[in-house]
Motif scaffolding. Structure first.
Motif, PDB file in Angstrom:
ATOM      1  N   ILE A 133       0.872  -1.181   0.000  1.00 42.96           N
ATOM      2  CA  ILE A 133       0.000   0.000   0.000  1.00 42.96           C
ATOM      3  C   ILE A 133       0.902   1.221   0.000  1.00 42.96           C
ATOM      4  O   ILE A 133       1.774   1.364   0.863  1.00 42.96           O
ATOM      5  CB  ILE A 133      -0.925   0.019   1.229  1.00 42.96           C
ATOM      6  N   ILE A 134       0.662   2.116  -0.981  1.00 40.10           N
ATOM      7  CA  ILE A 134       1.417   3.369  -1.060  1.00 40.10           C
ATOM      8  C   ILE A 134       0.400   4.495  -1.043  1.00 40.10           C
ATOM      9  O   ILE A 134      -0.486   4.568  -1.900  1.00 40.10           O
ATOM     10  CB  ILE A 134       2.280   3.435  -2.327  1.00 40.10           C
ATOM     11  N   ASN A 135       0.531   5.383  -0.044  1.00 43.50           N
ATOM     12  CA  ASN A 135      -0.485   6.406   0.144  1.00 43.50           C
ATOM     13  C   ASN A 135       0.173   7.754   0.434  1.00 43.50           C
ATOM     14  O   ASN A 135       1.079   7.859   1.253  1.00 43.50           O
ATOM     15  CB  ASN A 135      -1.416   6.007   1.303  1.00 43.50           C
ATOM     16  N   SER A 136      -0.331   8.786  -0.306  1.00 41.78           N
ATOM     17  CA  SER A 136       0.058  10.174  -0.041  1.00 41.78           C
ATOM     18  C   SER A 136       1.567  10.339  -0.021  1.00 41.78           C
ATOM     19  O   SER A 136       2.140  10.974   0.873  1.00 41.78           O
ATOM     20  CB  SER A 136      -0.540  10.664   1.290  1.00 41.78           C
ATOM     21  N   SER A 137       2.218   9.789  -1.000  1.00 37.24           N
ATOM     22  CA  SER A 137       3.685   9.804  -1.039  1.00 37.24           C
ATOM     23  C   SER A 137       4.171  10.350  -2.369  1.00 37.24           C
ATOM     24  O   SER A 137       3.387  10.592  -3.300  1.00 37.24           O
ATOM     25  CB  SER A 137       4.233   8.390  -0.820  1.00 37.24           C
ATOM     26  N   THR A 138       5.480  10.568  -2.458  1.00 37.58           N
ATOM     27  CA  THR A 138       6.099  11.060  -3.688  1.00 37.58           C
ATOM     28  C   THR A 138       7.225  10.111  -4.077  1.00 37.58           C
ATOM     29  O   THR A 138       8.091   9.787  -3.244  1.00 37.58           O
ATOM     30  CB  THR A 138       6.672  12.462  -3.493  1.00 37.58           C
ATOM     31  N   ILE A 139       7.178   9.680  -5.365  1.00 35.71           N
ATOM     32  CA  ILE A 139       8.231   8.820  -5.905  1.00 35.71           C
ATOM     33  C   ILE A 139       8.765   9.546  -7.127  1.00 35.71           C
ATOM     34  O   ILE A 139       8.091   9.628  -8.170  1.00 35.71           O
ATOM     35  CB  ILE A 139       7.694   7.429  -6.258  1.00 35.71           C
ATOM     36  N   ALA A 140       9.965  10.125  -7.004  1.00 35.11           N
ATOM     37  CA  ALA A 140      10.431  11.040  -8.055  1.00 35.11           C
ATOM     38  C   ALA A 140      11.941  10.954  -8.225  1.00 35.11           C
ATOM     39  O   ALA A 140      12.676  10.662  -7.289  1.00 35.11           O
ATOM     40  CB  ALA A 140      10.041  12.480  -7.708  1.00 35.11           C
ATOM     41  N   ASN A 141      12.347  11.193  -9.510  1.00 35.29           N
ATOM     42  CA  ASN A 141      13.765  11.330  -9.853  1.00 35.29           C
ATOM     43  C   ASN A 141      14.580  10.073  -9.546  1.00 35.29           C
ATOM     44  O   ASN A 141      15.767  10.145  -9.232  1.00 35.29           O
ATOM     45  CB  ASN A 141      14.385  12.525  -9.127  1.00 35.29           C
ATOM     46  N   ASN A 142      13.925   8.942  -9.624  1.00 30.97           N
ATOM     47  CA  ASN A 142      14.618   7.678  -9.446  1.00 30.97           C
ATOM     48  C   ASN A 142      15.006   7.121 -10.813  1.00 30.97           C
ATOM     49  O   ASN A 142      14.370   7.413 -11.829  1.00 30.97           O
ATOM     50  CB  ASN A 142      13.733   6.687  -8.709  1.00 30.97           C
ATOM     51  N   ILE A 143      16.041   6.281 -10.864  1.00 26.90           N
ATOM     52  CA  ILE A 143      16.550   5.797 -12.150  1.00 26.90           C
ATOM     53  C   ILE A 143      16.794   4.296 -12.066  1.00 26.90           C
ATOM     54  O   ILE A 143      17.468   3.813 -11.151  1.00 26.90           O
ATOM     55  CB  ILE A 143      17.877   6.495 -12.515  1.00 26.90           C
ATOM     56  N   ALA A 144      16.226   3.582 -13.050  1.00 28.32           N
ATOM     57  CA  ALA A 144      16.577   2.174 -13.266  1.00 28.32           C
ATOM     58  C   ALA A 144      17.467   2.158 -14.502  1.00 28.32           C
ATOM     59  O   ALA A 144      16.981   2.160 -15.639  1.00 28.32           O
ATOM     60  CB  ALA A 144      15.331   1.324 -13.464  1.00 28.32           C
TER      61      ALA A 144
END
Length: 874
Positions: free
Chosen positions: A828-839
């Motif tokens: 569960i992912i809630n009210s979060s920020t996932i940004a500027n990540n690199i694979a």
């Protein structure tokens, strides 16, 4: 062999004694001009001279004496007089005040010899004042039952001053050479020697009960023997008329080759209640078949007891003294029940032995011994108390000075207490400014052993290179036995104490029993101690009990233990919370070389660490600094506040802390602490491995300066219950999984940040999770995985992310920010920020999901993520 008669300035004393009593008339001088003793008449023999003095009338050819208070003077014709050999009977008893002067040339050595040929006593003094100067007494004998004084007897109400004289080969039941009867007045000896005296009591000298002041100055005793009191026997004082009076004073005296062949007091026997002073005296090569190899002081039986110093010692040196009884007590000194002995300093006991107290035995019933500056007990041996044994209700006090510390050196106990043994329920022991070095015991307490029910204050002292040498030995420096039952706890106080290079199997420096309370302030080890089994510095209460430890302002440095390099602690049943407290203390450079716990092991009980520095500790197994466990005995709670963990190392798990629990709960709280290291540290948990306990970490930081210090879980590995709150984990790494955290238990992360962490080979640059993980209001940034899951790798269990940021993380394959793998229960992912990540070599720059389990994402921002494969964001 003859005793060397010491020179002493007795001329002034003699002149005073000769002339101070009367100026009304010139004293009569009676000159002995014949050295026969045949009574032939026509000359003045010594026997005739004494009769003339006694009767104040001419006897044979002797000048008549004068009535008292004029003191007659008996002297001898000059030349080289031959020995006077008595005719088989003693000289007449002296009943009138007289001086016998045999120092013909005033050189302070005897010129006149008198021999009784073993047939009689030589001289008898009764109810008068007599001065004898310069006589040699040979082969005196008194064989009657209870007879006193083989050569010379001083009777009731008599005074004797004996100067520059010598005794050889006297025998009697009491006082082989000199006997002083009960009730005698003042007796003073100066520059007198005694040799080859034998008796039942007092081989050389016997002093009867209630005799008044007896003073020995510049005296010598050699090769004397008796059943008791090899050289001197002082009978008991039966009344306590004036306890301030010194009954016997010995000064500038030597006693050698003296034996009590069937009892006590190899050199000196002191009866009940006497007040005795011994100063500037050497006693050597003496033996007692029972107790008191050198000095035996029987005890105190008067009522009320005297509050004076019963035995006063000043610069007394005792060596090669032995109490040879089957339960022999006091190789050097035996102090009986109720007696008080006080040292004025610079006394020594060397190479002495007994079963109890190789140097000194202190009796019970409030018997007490006080040592002071410059005293030393060394190279002495006993089963219990190589240096000193203090019996039940006895008391020991030691008070040295800086630079003049009393010393216990190279003493040995075959069982316990190499330096000192304090027996059950002794009175409080106080030791100040004292050095214990190179003492040893076979089993317990190389330096000091304390029995149950005893309390000790040890201040400003050093314990160096002491050892409990047996493979089960405990307490190289100090051993405190387990107390018998709850409520009998006694306390060991250490203040300003150094413990260095002590050794034992358990507790190289100190071993505290299960019901001992230990209070340490400014205790330190500059050169470490060794516990070959466990606890290089301290072991206490490892089997449970209700003991306590309070350690403050201390430095525990450089210790080595088989297990638990510095400290092994446990206190299962103590109601105090917590019973173990360590604060403002440094615990550095310790190591365990067999098993876990480089610095400290808590086996059972509760503990508070407050502002403790753990640095450069290491373990060949797990727990570079702390091993925390309930040990299957009871629940444990540990609180760590404001502490530093730097450069600790383990070959296995938990570079700084290892948390374990067995049958009971183990809760550990870490608050306001820092963890730093740049050294590789084992397989699981570069700083902490929580195996199955409950661990709460708050307001703390972790940093390894970009070095991968663990195989799995660069900072923390968890398989128990772990909570992080306001925690920062930066620049840490692992070789394989979880650059910052590896979790296979239950874990909550709140208000925390994981920044710039990494794995060198596999997954989870920030977190590798295969348990239940909740992340709330936290920041996971700039972490890197060489495989998948730059920020988080999640497999198995449940993952909940709330109000958190996952940014600028990278992976070399899939899931720059987050990678989820099969099988997975839920995410569960809630009210979060996932940004500027690199694979950089695979799919899902922000999120890569290879799981078939449920995934619920709400109110979450994905932005500016990138991947070389599918799914820039997810």
């Amino acid at each position: 062999m003859s005793v060397k008669i010491k020179k002493f300035s007795a001329l002034i004393i003699l002149a005073f004694l000769l002339f101070s009593n009367s100026f009304q008339a010139i004293a009569a001088t009676i000159t002995v001009d014949s050295f026969n003793d045949n009574g032939a008449g026509g000359d003045c023999e010594l026997r005739d001279a004494i009769n003339s003095a006694n009767n104040n009338a001419a006897f044979d050819n002797c000048t008549p004496g004068d009535p008292y208070p004029i003191i007659d003077n008996i002297t001898f014709a000059t030349g080289s007089p031959p020995p006077i050999v008595l005719n088989g009977t003693a000289l007449p008893t002296i009943t009138e005040a007289v001086t016998i002067d045999g120092d013909l040339n005033d050189d302070l050595t005897p010129d006149i010899s008198i021999s009784a040929g073993g047939n009689s006593r030589i001289l008898d003094v009764d109810s008068t004042e007599v001065t004898v100067d310069g006589l040699t007494f040979l082969n005196g004998a008194s064989s009657g039952p209870g007879d006193v004084g083989g050569s010379v007897r001083v009777r009731t109400a008599a005074d004797l001053t004996l100067l520059n004289s010598y005794f050889n080969t006297g025998t009697a039941e009491k006082g082989g050479e000199l006997g002083i009867e009960s009730g005698a007045n003042l007796v003073y000896l100066n520059n007198v020697g005694f040799e080859h005296g034998t008796a039942q009591q007092g081989g050389a000298m016997y002093i009867g009960s209630d005799a008044n002041q007896v003073t020995l100055d510049e005296t010598g005793f050699s090769t004397n023997s008796a059943d008791e009191g090899g050289s001197i026997y002082l009978d008991q004082e039966t009344v306590n008329v004036d306890p301030e009076v010194i009954d016997l004073s010995i000064d500038h005296t030597t006693i050698t080759d003296s034996d009590a062949t069937n009892g006590n007091g190899g050199a000196i026997y002191l009866g009940d209640n006497n007040e005795v002073q011994i100063a500037h005296t050497n006693i050597t090569t003496v033996n007692a078949s029972e107790n008191g190899g050198a000095i035996y002081h029987a005890g105190e039986s008067v009522n009320p007891p005297s509050d004076t110093q019963d035995l006063n010692l000043d610069e007394v040196n005792i060596s090669d003294a032995h109490a040879n009884g089957a339960a022999g007590q006091g190789g050097g000194i035996y102090l009986g029940p109720g007696m008080e002995a006080v040292s004025n300093g610079f006394n020594s006991i060397d190479t002495s032995s007994a079963i109890f107290g190789g140097g000194i035995y202190v009796g019970g019933n409030n018997g007490s011994f006080t040592l002071s500056a410059g005293d030393a007990i060394q190279s002495s041996t006993a089963d219990y108390g190589g240096g000193i044994f203090v019996d039940t209700s006895g008391m020991l006090q030691i008070g040295g000075l800086l630079g003049l510390e009393p010393q216990f050196i190279s003493n040995t106990a075959n069982i316990a207490g190499g330096g000192i043994y304090i027996n059950d329920y002794a009175n409080t022991t106080i030791i100040n400014h004292t050095i214990f070095s190179n003492n040893s015991s076979l089993i317990d307490g190389g330096g000091i052993a304390l029995s149950p029910g005893t309390t000790m204050y040890l201040n400003d002292s050093v314990l160096f290179h002491n050892e409990a040498s047996n493979t089960s030995g405990k307490g190289g420096g100090i051993f405190a036995y387990d107390n018998y039952s709850p409520g009998e706890e006694k306390t060991v106080y250490l203040t300003n104490v150094e413990l260095s290079q002590n050794r034992a199997y358990d507790g190289g420096g100190v071993y505290g029993g299960n019901r001992s309370d230990l209070i340490f302030n400014n205790v330190f080890s500059n050169i470490g101690n060794t516990g070959d089994g466990a606890g290089g510095f301290l072991e206490m209460g490892t089997a449970g009990g209700d003991g306590t430890l309070n350690m403050t302002n201390s430095s525990i440095i450089g210790n080595v233990g088989g297990y638990c390099g510095a400290l092994v602690l446990g206190s299962a049943y103590n109601p105090l919370s917590p019973p173990i407290q360590i604060s403002n203390t440094v615990v550095n450079n310790n190591q365990s070389n067999i098993g876990f716990g480089g610095a400290l092991c808590l086996n059972v009980g509760s503990m508070l660490l407050d502002n403790v520095d753990f640095s450069n500790n290491n373990s060949v197994d797990s727990a570079g600094a702390l091993f925390l466990s309930d040990n299957g005995n009871n629940s444990s709670t540990e609180i760590i506040n404001g502490s530093d963990f730097d450069q600790n190392f383990t070959a296995y798990s938990g570079g700084a802390i290892y948390v374990s629990q067995n049958l009971y709960s183990n809760t550990v709280t870490v608050n306001g602490s820092t963890f730093t290291s740049t050294s590789p540290s084992g397989s699981y948990g570069g700083f902490i491995y929580n195996q199955d306990g409950t661990l709460d970490v708050s307001n703390s930081t972790f940093n390894s300066s970009g070095v991968a210090i663990a195989g799995t879980g660069g900072a923390i590995a968890n398989s128990g219950d772990l909570s992080l709150n306001n925690v920062s984990i930066n620049d840490t790494g692992s070789e394989y999984y979880g650059g910052a955290i590896y979790n296979e238990g239950i874990m909550d992360i709140l208000n925390s940040s994981l920044v710039n962490n990494f794995t060198n080979f596999f997954d989870g640059g920030g977190i590798y999770n295969e348990g239940d993980l909740t992340i709330d209001q936290s920041f996971i940034d700039s972490n890197h995985a060489t495989s998948t899951g730059g920020g988080i790798y999640h497999i198995l269990g449940n993952l909940i992310i709330n109000n958190s940021t996952i940014s600028q993380n990278t992976s070399d394959t899939h899931g720059g920010g987050l990678y989820m793998s099969n099988p997975i229960t839920s995410a569960i992912i809630n009210s979060s920020t996932i940004a500027n990540n690199i694979a950089s070599g695979g799919n899902g720059g922000g999120l890569a999901n290879d799981s078939t389990g449920p995934l619920n994402i709400s109110n979450t921002i994905f932005a500016y993520n990138s991947a070389t494969g599918l799914g820039q964001d997810c």
